[in-house]
Scaffold this motif. Structure first.
Motif, PDB file in Angstrom:
ATOM      1  N   GLU A  37     -11.654  45.499   1.063  1.00 52.54           N
ATOM      2  CA  GLU A  37     -11.090  44.177   1.347  1.00 52.54           C
ATOM      3  C   GLU A  37      -9.714  44.297   1.990  1.00 52.54           C
ATOM      4  O   GLU A  37      -9.397  43.588   2.949  1.00 52.54           O
ATOM      5  CB  GLU A  37     -10.977  43.355   0.062  1.00 52.54           C
ATOM      6  CG  GLU A  37     -12.305  42.935  -0.523  1.00 52.54           C
ATOM      7  CD  GLU A  37     -12.166  42.326  -1.902  1.00 52.54           C
ATOM      8  OE1 GLU A  37     -12.829  41.299  -2.138  1.00 52.54           O
ATOM      9  OE2 GLU A  37     -11.403  42.856  -2.731  1.00 52.54           O
ATOM     10  N   GLU A  38      -8.908  45.199   1.463  1.00 56.90           N
ATOM     11  CA  GLU A  38      -7.571  45.398   2.012  1.00 56.90           C
ATOM     12  C   GLU A  38      -7.650  45.855   3.471  1.00 56.90           C
ATOM     13  O   GLU A  38      -6.953  45.322   4.342  1.00 56.90           O
ATOM     14  CB  GLU A  38      -6.800  46.413   1.174  1.00 56.90           C
ATOM     15  CG  GLU A  38      -5.378  46.603   1.633  1.00 56.90           C
ATOM     16  CD  GLU A  38      -4.567  47.469   0.683  1.00 56.90           C
ATOM     17  OE1 GLU A  38      -3.339  47.437   0.808  1.00 56.90           O
ATOM     18  OE2 GLU A  38      -5.153  48.166  -0.170  1.00 56.90           O
ATOM     19  N   ALA A  39      -8.512  46.818   3.744  1.00 55.51           N
ATOM     20  CA  ALA A  39      -8.676  47.314   5.116  1.00 55.51           C
ATOM     21  C   ALA A  39      -9.177  46.199   6.040  1.00 55.51           C
ATOM     22  O   ALA A  39      -8.739  46.090   7.193  1.00 55.51           O
ATOM     23  CB  ALA A  39      -9.631  48.499   5.134  1.00 55.51           C
ATOM     24  N   LEU A  40     -10.055  45.368   5.529  1.00 55.73           N
ATOM     25  CA  LEU A  40     -10.608  44.274   6.321  1.00 55.73           C
ATOM     26  C   LEU A  40      -9.532  43.248   6.673  1.00 55.73           C
ATOM     27  O   LEU A  40      -9.458  42.783   7.814  1.00 55.73           O
ATOM     28  CB  LEU A  40     -11.754  43.609   5.560  1.00 55.73           C
ATOM     29  CG  LEU A  40     -12.596  42.608   6.323  1.00 55.73           C
ATOM     30  CD1 LEU A  40     -13.294  43.272   7.503  1.00 55.73           C
ATOM     31  CD2 LEU A  40     -13.624  41.986   5.392  1.00 55.73           C
ATOM     32  N   VAL A  41      -8.680  42.910   5.721  1.00 52.91           N
ATOM     33  CA  VAL A  41      -7.613  41.944   5.995  1.00 52.91           C
ATOM     34  C   VAL A  41      -6.621  42.529   7.003  1.00 52.91           C
ATOM     35  O   VAL A  41      -6.173  41.838   7.915  1.00 52.91           O
ATOM     36  CB  VAL A  41      -6.909  41.486   4.700  1.00 52.91           C
ATOM     37  CG1 VAL A  41      -5.719  40.588   5.015  1.00 52.91           C
ATOM     38  CG2 VAL A  41      -7.888  40.749   3.786  1.00 52.91           C
ATOM     39  N   TYR A  42      -6.292  43.803   6.851  1.00 54.46           N
ATOM     40  CA  TYR A  42      -5.406  44.431   7.830  1.00 54.46           C
ATOM     41  C   TYR A  42      -6.051  44.450   9.220  1.00 54.46           C
ATOM     42  O   TYR A  42      -5.381  44.204  10.229  1.00 54.46           O
ATOM     43  CB  TYR A  42      -4.990  45.842   7.397  1.00 54.46           C
ATOM     44  CG  TYR A  42      -3.743  45.828   6.565  1.00 54.46           C
ATOM     45  CD1 TYR A  42      -2.482  45.778   7.163  1.00 54.46           C
ATOM     46  CD2 TYR A  42      -3.814  45.833   5.173  1.00 54.46           C
ATOM     47  CE1 TYR A  42      -1.327  45.738   6.400  1.00 54.46           C
ATOM     48  CE2 TYR A  42      -2.658  45.793   4.397  1.00 54.46           C
ATOM     49  CZ  TYR A  42      -1.418  45.750   5.023  1.00 54.46           C
ATOM     50  OH  TYR A  42      -0.281  45.694   4.258  1.00 54.46           O
ATOM     51  N   ARG A  43      -7.343  44.709   9.283  1.00 55.95           N
ATOM     52  CA  ARG A  43      -8.037  44.696  10.576  1.00 55.95           C
ATOM     53  C   ARG A  43      -8.012  43.296  11.175  1.00 55.95           C
ATOM     54  O   ARG A  43      -7.777  43.124  12.375  1.00 55.95           O
ATOM     55  CB  ARG A  43      -9.480  45.177  10.420  1.00 55.95           C
ATOM     56  CG  ARG A  43     -10.215  45.151  11.756  1.00 55.95           C
ATOM     57  CD  ARG A  43     -11.533  45.906  11.704  1.00 55.95           C
ATOM     58  NE  ARG A  43     -12.143  45.882  13.012  1.00 55.95           N
ATOM     59  CZ  ARG A  43     -13.181  45.110  13.335  1.00 55.95           C
ATOM     60  NH1 ARG A  43     -13.750  44.334  12.432  1.00 55.95           N
ATOM     61  NH2 ARG A  43     -13.670  45.126  14.544  1.00 55.95           N
TER      62      ARG A  43
END
Length: 153
Positions: free
Chosen positions: A124-130
């Protein structure tokens, strides 16, 4: 026909949009933004009740006047997200008209969804940063948006 044109055509057919490409309740841009939020809410493979509730409140607070309107928009956006292969396509659908504050607000809403179930998973964290990167925000801005989550969270 470009991918964006195909997506717009699909949206017109599947979501009851008018001939000029606008949704009956909301715009293409709003539908794409809500679909991005749905995408983040489902990032860990499930839409937990806390995430569904938060998503509904966020959409009602920003894109709809009532809970029923919010839920209808979410259903349309969820189907739209399911037909879209990549978040980048949804960001492109939003167009380039969203100002910097609107893009920050969307990332803050995404963080709010990622935290709804009590834990932010690595994916989820990686997705929000993306998402933030696709919206043209810096890593610092995306990180700061995490502390600026909407009050409806």
């Amino acid at each position: 026909m470009t991918l964006i044109d195909r997506l717009r055509s699909f949206a017109a057919q599947a979501f009851g949009m008018t001939s000029d490409g606008k949704a009956d309740t909301g715009t293409d841009e709003a539908l794409a933004a809500i679909a991005l939020l749905v995408h983040v809410a489902r990032a860990d493979g499930t839409l937990a009740p806390a995430e569904a509730e938060r998503l509904s409140r966020l959409v009602q607070g920003r894109y709809a006047e009532t809970r029923n309107q919010a839920d209808a928009l979410i259903a349309r956006a969820a189907a739209f997200d399911a037909e879209t292969r990549d978040m980048a396509d949804l960001v492109e659908m939003m167009g380039h008209g969203a100002d910097h504050e609107e893009r920050l607000r969307l990332v803050a809403m995404a963080w709010s969804l990622a935290t709804a179930d009590g834990a932010v998973h690595e994916f989820e964290e990686a997705l929000v940063y993306r998402l933030g990167t696709l919206l043209g925000l810096t890593e610092d801005e995306v990180g700061r948006a995490r502390t600026d989550m909407p009050a409806t969270a």
